[in-house]
Design a protein around this motif. Structure first.
Motif, PDB file in Angstrom:
ATOM      1  N   LEU C 293     -65.042 -74.220  24.582  1.00 50.07           N
ATOM      2  CA  LEU C 293     -64.791 -74.801  23.253  1.00 50.07           C
ATOM      3  C   LEU C 293     -65.682 -76.011  23.027  1.00 50.07           C
ATOM      4  O   LEU C 293     -66.270 -76.190  21.962  1.00 50.07           O
ATOM      5  N   MET C 294     -65.784 -76.845  24.074  1.00 47.10           N
ATOM      6  CA  MET C 294     -66.617 -78.043  23.939  1.00 47.10           C
ATOM      7  C   MET C 294     -68.089 -77.682  23.747  1.00 47.10           C
ATOM      8  O   MET C 294     -68.808 -78.350  23.014  1.00 47.10           O
ATOM      9  N   ALA C 295     -68.508 -76.610  24.417  1.00 48.12           N
ATOM     10  CA  ALA C 295     -69.910 -76.214  24.290  1.00 48.12           C
ATOM     11  C   ALA C 295     -70.205 -75.645  22.907  1.00 48.12           C
ATOM     12  O   ALA C 295     -71.304 -75.796  22.383  1.00 48.12           O
ATOM     13  N   MET C 296     -69.208 -74.989  22.317  1.00 48.27           N
ATOM     14  CA  MET C 296     -69.423 -74.390  20.999  1.00 48.27           C
ATOM     15  C   MET C 296     -69.185 -75.379  19.866  1.00 48.27           C
ATOM     16  O   MET C 296     -69.666 -75.192  18.757  1.00 48.27           O
ATOM     17  N   ALA C 297     -68.414 -76.438  20.173  1.00 49.21           N
ATOM     18  CA  ALA C 297     -67.965 -77.341  19.115  1.00 49.21           C
ATOM     19  C   ALA C 297     -69.089 -77.887  18.233  1.00 49.21           C
ATOM     20  O   ALA C 297     -68.970 -77.830  17.007  1.00 49.21           O
ATOM     21  N   PRO C 298     -70.188 -78.407  18.813  1.00 53.64           N
ATOM     22  CA  PRO C 298     -71.209 -78.988  17.930  1.00 53.64           C
ATOM     23  C   PRO C 298     -71.733 -77.991  16.905  1.00 53.64           C
ATOM     24  O   PRO C 298     -71.938 -78.338  15.740  1.00 53.64           O
ATOM     25  N   ILE C 299     -71.909 -76.739  17.344  1.00 51.68           N
ATOM     26  CA  ILE C 299     -72.418 -75.721  16.425  1.00 51.68           C
ATOM     27  C   ILE C 299     -71.373 -75.394  15.356  1.00 51.68           C
ATOM     28  O   ILE C 299     -71.686 -75.274  14.176  1.00 51.68           O
ATOM     29  N   LEU C 300     -70.122 -75.275  15.781  1.00 58.34           N
ATOM     30  CA  LEU C 300     -69.066 -74.954  14.820  1.00 58.34           C
ATOM     31  C   LEU C 300     -68.922 -76.059  13.782  1.00 58.34           C
ATOM     32  O   LEU C 300     -68.803 -75.794  12.589  1.00 58.34           O
ATOM     33  N   ILE C 301     -68.969 -77.304  14.257  1.00 56.38           N
ATOM     34  CA  ILE C 301     -68.834 -78.424  13.331  1.00 56.38           C
ATOM     35  C   ILE C 301     -69.999 -78.442  12.356  1.00 56.38           C
ATOM     36  O   ILE C 301     -69.829 -78.590  11.148  1.00 56.38           O
ATOM     37  N   MET C 302     -71.200 -78.221  12.899  1.00 52.92           N
ATOM     38  CA  MET C 302     -72.373 -78.214  12.031  1.00 52.92           C
ATOM     39  C   MET C 302     -72.253 -77.119  10.983  1.00 52.92           C
ATOM     40  O   MET C 302     -72.580 -77.310   9.814  1.00 52.92           O
ATOM     41  N   PHE C 303     -71.766 -75.974  11.430  1.00 49.14           N
ATOM     42  CA  PHE C 303     -71.622 -74.856  10.494  1.00 49.14           C
ATOM     43  C   PHE C 303     -70.629 -75.203   9.387  1.00 49.14           C
ATOM     44  O   PHE C 303     -70.875 -74.965   8.211  1.00 49.14           O
ATOM     45  N   LEU C 304     -69.486 -75.794   9.786  1.00 47.10           N
ATOM     46  CA  LEU C 304     -68.473 -76.099   8.777  1.00 47.10           C
ATOM     47  C   LEU C 304     -68.980 -77.133   7.783  1.00 47.10           C
ATOM     48  O   LEU C 304     -68.671 -77.077   6.600  1.00 47.10           O
ATOM     49  N   LEU C 305     -69.802 -78.081   8.254  1.00 44.80           N
ATOM     50  CA  LEU C 305     -70.338 -79.101   7.368  1.00 44.80           C
ATOM     51  C   LEU C 305     -71.372 -78.527   6.407  1.00 44.80           C
ATOM     52  O   LEU C 305     -71.510 -78.995   5.288  1.00 44.80           O
ATOM     53  N   MET C 306     -72.111 -77.529   6.889  1.00 51.46           N
ATOM     54  CA  MET C 306     -73.220 -77.036   6.068  1.00 51.46           C
ATOM     55  C   MET C 306     -73.068 -75.566   5.760  1.00 51.46           C
ATOM     56  O   MET C 306     -74.047 -74.850   5.625  1.00 51.46           O
ATOM     57  N   GLN C 307     -71.852 -75.085   5.671  1.00 51.71           N
ATOM     58  CA  GLN C 307     -71.690 -73.633   5.636  1.00 51.71           C
ATOM     59  C   GLN C 307     -72.339 -72.961   4.436  1.00 51.71           C
ATOM     60  O   GLN C 307     -72.864 -71.861   4.559  1.00 51.71           O
ATOM     61  N   LYS C 308     -72.350 -73.638   3.285  1.00 53.62           N
ATOM     62  CA  LYS C 308     -72.974 -72.998   2.110  1.00 53.62           C
ATOM     63  C   LYS C 308     -74.444 -72.716   2.375  1.00 53.62           C
ATOM     64  O   LYS C 308     -74.962 -71.657   2.102  1.00 53.62           O
ATOM     65  N   ARG C 309     -75.108 -73.738   2.932  1.00 52.81           N
ATOM     66  CA  ARG C 309     -76.523 -73.611   3.212  1.00 52.81           C
ATOM     67  C   ARG C 309     -76.770 -72.532   4.265  1.00 52.81           C
ATOM     68  O   ARG C 309     -77.697 -71.731   4.160  1.00 52.81           O
TER      69      ARG C 309
END
Lengths: 440, 316, 320
Positions: C293-309
């Protein structure tokens, strides 16, 4: 634990790394570091000045190794030893070592294991250490014979044994008590295990608890032992011929098939899903065959419910496979005198005693294992030492990985009962022989 | 255009003329400029990707020594490959895997047409939910799925148990294992398919639907006679992507199956066999021959798809 | 158990391919953007007709399906907060008796999370910068310039997209070894800076751009470099976004290659650290779940912040 990982990782990543690197080694250094090493070793002057790198893979053993280096420096104050731990156990370690071997930059001293020794020795990557023996710096009689044999390739002695592991019968006292079955003893036979296992499995039916199992996804703590106990072999002593088609080997494999067929052991599929050691530590298994490196985790999980006795006796014996590490020196050692002095010291009783204090591994030097035995007072750990006395050497050839892979592919069908054990064993023997033929 | 040529002094006129000049020039060459742009990338690709393929081709005719060194053995590896029964089995495995993952495409079409419905609330939330599996780390998600599929304490078998069904050991029983792995493949690719198809859906002019509605066509009818035909370019695209990645199946097997798995012969892919031979059995010559077979199959499949696409893909 | 940790670039490769639409698939790839613009301008059918009120059914299907899609991750979160016994209990644990937050803290003592996160970020950033620069330049030349052997070179480059990454492994390793780049960020990054897929993706975007601005700049005396960097590159921002997103995803998750070229824990990225952790703690599920989970977290967070793009980028990559 390190041995476990060594074994497993050899089967997987390490081989991958080895494979990758070996490509780059075009020929390598064909001249063995021979002639000098054959002459009797004489201890170098105490003021010898050198820098040595010592590559190991178990971070948990680093403190012990540092202590040993400190002791060594009392004799050789000017030899500076740097310990290089390559973690993630075997995989990364062997990748690195193979890389270094192919570019002639091996560490001055490094850990070696059974599956790799012939690969390195026969390809002239290692310095024969017979000089240490003839120079009386190392006495091979101090170590279990099987280990000395393991590190003797084509008559030359390449590695000074460091530690070892054997397998024994682990059991859960609480599960026995609840089922009203009397606990195993070191005099048990295969039949005793089968009948007790059947009672246990029957008692716990529907609760997901089984009587007996071994790790059938690899041989060291399961079928290698039973094959030998039934008078079979995994590989001939010269490492040229498979022993899988012998009657004893087939009987040793059949033992596990029978346990599964009668419901004493979980099925092959089940053991692939959940490792037998996991089932044992989560109290789903009353008895299991496992290695000395799992004593720590098992004791942690089961506490005083953990019992350990010798392996049950098969048709011929109750032998266990023995495996252990050794310290080796590369053939083109930059500083052979200093490296030999250090390896000789690593093989001494003093060094072994320091290791025993760590409690994680059984030191190879005979007589020093007592400290390890004391590390878990509630269990009779001396059975592992008893088993080491007439243990059978870990089966290996030059390219051990090739036929380990065949075992992994073919044997599950025998254990699951999709094909008769004898047919699978014969098929495995012929394919293994073909793989062995390619080694030469 | 005409207006521009009639006002020769205007800037746009000059521009048009220059553009004309350039187009004429284009037919020859842009001199050495293009090379400045392409050489770094083309050289890198040549060294790190093209050269390895050439080497693989050469290695497929050789036998490897344990510590390196090759020996030319002609067609021996290929002869052995054609006699190896695990090869056709693995091709069948790959086909089954691909067919299961392809089921994700009709599912994606249906989901996309639901999500892209007029004024549907939470559409963004839905897109997010379906897309998240696509961005997860395969190595991490593989362990989760192993637990989910666990025969003894996995939630799937627990759920089946509620209906008194004894579930199998999903990842270690022949037959089920391939299905289990393919389901994860479908799970991971669904979000991607959905986004591509949704984008395709938004390109369909609404006038078509309005006209159909006036003709009294039902929504189901509209779906099959307008949506699906006009989506064929997107469908074709995700199909070819699915087929190619199906033939590259490896990591899910590696993460989910474990060693000494009874189900491996009925599950492994060609790429898995390649990896096994090259890295576990140290038989790189034979592995290279299998690698060449993989290349040939992928090339044939792609060529085939482009050939048949003309029969069923509608370009607007 | 260790082998189960080894995942590979292949999944990633397929993701890469996944985003590259073969040129024919798009129909007329060289078609000018005007048409695109027109379509975008046209209201999609979805924008109209809220009149059919059967959205309840749609919500049911999408809601249940969406929940099913993320249920493995929800399960993972629950497991990461449970004890090992709870993970292996029957019936499965739906919520831990006592929430085991320490599993996340334990990750830091079990793997070099900090340094591996740094390596992961470093290799991802370098690959993104490298690919954005190199692929856009080459893509531009292949889309809008003329030179000898262009068609042939492009065909060869494109064919590479289809090849499974495992096939490249051994020769690539030899090259990196000869360069002396083993165990270094340079070694991890090197092959991945060059991307046949990225080249193709950028070519598709540049082909869709109008000629006028380029022509005007040429008239003003700009050389091709200036035209590219000042005029055309900014216009390709959408394409670059797609490339960035796909490269980040691939680089972050890439496992087999860094596993082979690195051998010390400090030089390895998170994907390798995670797989090594699986080798050492094969039976300790909660810590594995927490670590992944910790390894995936940065990518997931980035995705949620920029999901439209992100979704627009991926969607566009498939369109033309």
């Amino acid at each position: 634990m390190n041995h476990n990982v060594t074994r497993r990782s050899f089967l997987s990543f390490a081989a991958a790394g080895a494979a990758v690197v070996s490509l780059a080694a075009c020929g390598g250094n064909s001249a063995a570091g021979g002639s000098a090493a054959k002459a009797a070793y004489a201890a170098p002057a105490k003021d010898l000045s050198a820098e040595l790198s010592y590559a190991i893979w178990d971070a948990a053993q680093k403190p012990a190794m540092q202590k040993i280096v400190a002791e060594f420096n009392k004799q050789y104050p000017n030899i500076k030893v740097t310990i290089d731990v390559t973690p993630s156990k075997g995989s990364a370690y062997w990748t690195k070592i193979q890389t270094q071997a192919s570019s002639n930059t091996l560490p001055d001293v490094f850990w070696m294991n059974g599956p790799h020794i012939k690969l390195y020795a026969q390809n002239n990557q290692l310095m024969p250490l017979d000089g240490l023996v003839s120079g009386k710096a190392v006495d091979t009689a101090n170590y279990p014979k099987a280990l000395v044999d393991l590190y003797t390739v084509n008559g030359a002695f390449y590695g000074v044994p460091k530690d070892f592991d054997t397998s024994a019968l682990f059991y859960n006292k609480a599960l026995f008590k609840e089922a009203g079955v009397s606990e195993p003893t070191s005099n048990w036979t295969w039949d005793d295990v089968k009948s007790a296992g059947a009672k246990l499995s029957k008692f716990y039916q529907g609760k997901g608890v089984y009587g007996y199992a071994g790790d059938l996804t690899g041989g060291q703590t399961s079928y290698y032992n039973t094959m030998i106990e039934a008078g079979g072999t995994v590989i001939s002593t010269d490492g040229k011929k498979s022993g899988y088609d012998s009657a004893g080997s087939i009987a040793g494999l059949q033992f596990w098939r029978d346990l599964i067929a009668s419901g004493v052991s979980p099925s092959m599929q089940q053991l692939t899903d959940t490792a037998s050691s996991d089932m044992f530590t989560s109290r789903k298994l009353a008895m299991t065959m496992d290695g000395s490196w799992t004593v720590g985790p098992a004791q942690k999980a089961l506490g005083d419910d953990l019992g350990i006795v010798s392996l049950p006796k098969g048709p011929k014996s109750n032998q266990s496979v023995i495996h252990g590490l050794a310290n080796v020196i590369p053939a083109n050692a930059k500083n052979p005198a200093a490296a030999q002095a250090f390896v000789a010291f690593l093989g001494t009783q003093d060094a072994a005693k320091i290791q025993a204090e760590t409690g994680t591994v059984i030191p190879a030097f005979n007589g020093t294992q007592y400290a390890w035995v004391k590390s878990v007072p509630s269990v009779e750990l001396s059975v592992f030492l008893e088993l080491a006395k007439d243990a059978s050497p870990y089966p290996a050839s030059v390219n051990t990985a090739a036929w380990n892979e065949l075992e992994n592919t073919l044997l599950p069908q025998a254990f699951a009962g999709t094909k008769p054990v004898a047919d699978v064993a014969k098929d495995l023997a012929s394919q293994m022989n073909a793989a062995l033929a390619k080694e030469s | 255009m005409k207006a521009q040529t009639l006002t020769p002094a205007s800037k746009s006129g000059r521009a048009a003329q220059a553009a004309g000049d350039r187009r004429r020039g284009k037919s020859k060459s842009d001199g050495w400029w293009p090379w400045l742009f392409v050489v770094p990338t083309v050289a890198g690709i040549g060294v790190f990707y093209l050269w390895p393929i050439v080497q693989t081709f050469y290695y497929s005719f050789t036998k490897w020594g344990v510590f390196g060194g090759t020996k030319f053995i002609g067609l021996d590896n290929y002869v052995r490959m054609f006699a190896d029964s695990t090869i056709p089995q693995s091709i069948v495995n790959t086909l089954i895997y691909t067919v299961v993952v392809l089921l994700g495409i009709p599912i994606a079409v249906i989901l996309a047409s639901l999500i892209e419905r007029p004024g549907l609330r939470f559409a963004t939330l839905y897109r997010t939910l379906y897309f998240i599996p696509y961005i997860t780390m395969p190595a991490a998600v593989g362990i989760v799925w192993r637990l989910i599929y666990n025969g003894d304490f996995g939630p799937i078998n627990w759920f089946l148990g509620l209906f008194r069904i004894q579930g199998p050991y999903w990842t270690s029983t022949p037959g089920f294992a391939l299905l289990a792995v393919a389901t994860v493949g479908l799970w991971m690719s669904l979000g991607f398919n959905l986004i591509i198809i949704s984008a395709g859906l938004r390109e369909i002019p609404r006038e078509l639907f309005e006209a159909a509605e006036m003709d009294g066509a039902s929504r189901v009818r509209q779906f099959f006679s307008i949506t699906v035909p006009l989506l064929t370019p997107s469908i074709f695209f995700v199909t070819i992507v699915t087929v190619i990645s199906g033939f590259q199946l490896f990591d899910l097997l590696y993460v989910m199956m474990g060693k000494a798995n009874l189900a491996m012969p009925q599950t492994q892919s060609l790429v898995y066999i390649f990896y096994n031979q090259a890295f576990l059995q140290n038989d790189k010559g034979y592995a290279a021959a299998i690698g060449i077979l993989i290349l040939v199959i992928i090339a044939l499949l792609t060529a085939f798809q482009f050939r048949v696409q003309k029969r069923w893909v509608n370009y607007v | 158990m260790s082998e189960s940790l080894l995942s590979t670039k292949s999944g990633v490769e397929s993701r890469q391919i996944a985003s590259a639409r073969p040129s024919h698939a798009g129909g007329k790839p060289s078609e000018p953007a005007g048409r695109d613009g027109k379509n975008r301008g046209t209201k999609s059918h979805s924008a109209k007709g809220g009149k059919q009120g059967s959205n309840v059914l749609a919500h049911c299907v999408l809601g249940i399906g969406g929940l099913a899609m993320i249920s493995p991750l929800l399960y993972q979160i629950v497991m990461s907060l449970s004890t090992n016994a709870e993970v292996q209990s029957t019936p499965p644990t739906l919520w831990p008796g006592v929430v085991q937050w320490h599993n996340f803290a334990d990750v830091f003592t079990s793997m070099n999370f900090g340094s591996q996160l740094w390596v992961t970020v470093a290799i991802t950033v370098i690959r993104v910068i490298g690919q954005v620069l190199l692929c856009s330049m080459a893509g531009y030349a292949f889309a809008r310039m003329h030179f000898r052997f262009k068609g042939l070179i492009l065909a060869i480059v494109l064919s590479i997209i289809m090849v499974p990454s495992q096939l490249f492994l051994i020769p690539q390793y030899q090259i990196i070894q000869n360069l002396g780049w083993l165990n270094s960020i340079a070694g991890i990054v090197a092959p991945g800076i060059f991307s046949a897929f990225g080249l193709f993706l950028m070519r598709q975007f540049f082909m869709g751009l109008p000629d006028e601005l380029e022509d005007a700049a040429r008239l003003d005396g700009a050389n091709p470099f200036q035209i590219f960097f000042r005029v055309m590159l900014p216009l390709a921002a959408n394409g670059l976004w797609a490339l960035v997103i796909i490269t980040v995803l691939w680089s972050w998750n890439d496992l087999l290659w860094p596993l082979v070229v690195t051998s010390t824990a400090n030089a390895a990225p998170l994907s390798v650290g995670l797989s090594n952790l699986q080798g050492e703690h094969a039976n300790n599920y909660p810590i594995l779940m927490a670590a992944s989970l910790m390894a995936m977290a940065p990518i997931l967070i980035m995705f949620l912040l920029m999901q439209k793009r992100v979704m627009a980028g991926i969607g566009r990559s498939g369109l033309k």
